[in-house]
Design an enzyme around this catalytic site. Structure first.
Site: not given
Length: 153
Positions: A64-67
């Site tokens: 669950v990559p996020h930015a």
């Protein structure tokens, strides 16, 4: 916040190939840029900066990559299902084939955290992960994610 509010069918890639984590994140950035009117290099930079702080591989083949990104006015998501799992330095050392990338406006702190928690809880369900791995189209993936969230509510 509902999954259907942040994940459009056009931001789902049902079968993509990436030889490594960086390429998988690049694909997520390109889909985000195309769908949300952002610069893919800026999106990738945000994802890589977050990964540098620690892997977003949460286990069971899921990341669950996020930015946080300038130019967004609300939470947005991108979903990728990889043809072949890639090493993501996940907490359980298992390779990742299901990626749900989350993107938030710079000032969406509590909303961002709620979205991360919701997606993580959803993707902890083993049956759902297997159904996602068998789904052939973005519409099928979208329906599974939205339906499963409704059932869990």
């Amino acid at each position: 916040m509902q999954i259907g509010d942040i994940l459009d069918r056009a931001a789902i890639a049902a079968r993509v190939s990436a030889p490594n984590k960086r390429q998988a994140l690049t694909l997520a950035a390109e889909i985000a840029a195309r769908n949300f009117g952002l610069d893919s290099a800026v999106v990738l930079e945000g994802l890589l900066a977050r990964e540098a702080a620690g892997s977003t591989g949460v286990g069971h083949g899921v990341a669950v990559p996020h930015a946080r990104l300038e130019g967004l006015t609300r939470m947005r998501g991108v979903f990728l299902r990889l043809d072949q799992p890639v090493d993501f330095e996940a907490v359980d050392d298992q390779p990742v084939d299901l990626i749900f990338a989350l993107f938030a406006p710079p000032n969406a702190s509590s909303e961002h955290l709620r979205a991360l928690a919701r997606v993580s809880r959803l993707l902890r369900q083993g049956d759902l992960r297997e159904h996602l791995r068998q789904a052939h189209t973005p519409d099928a993936i979208h329906a599974l994610l939205v339906q499963e969230q409704s059932a869990a509510a």
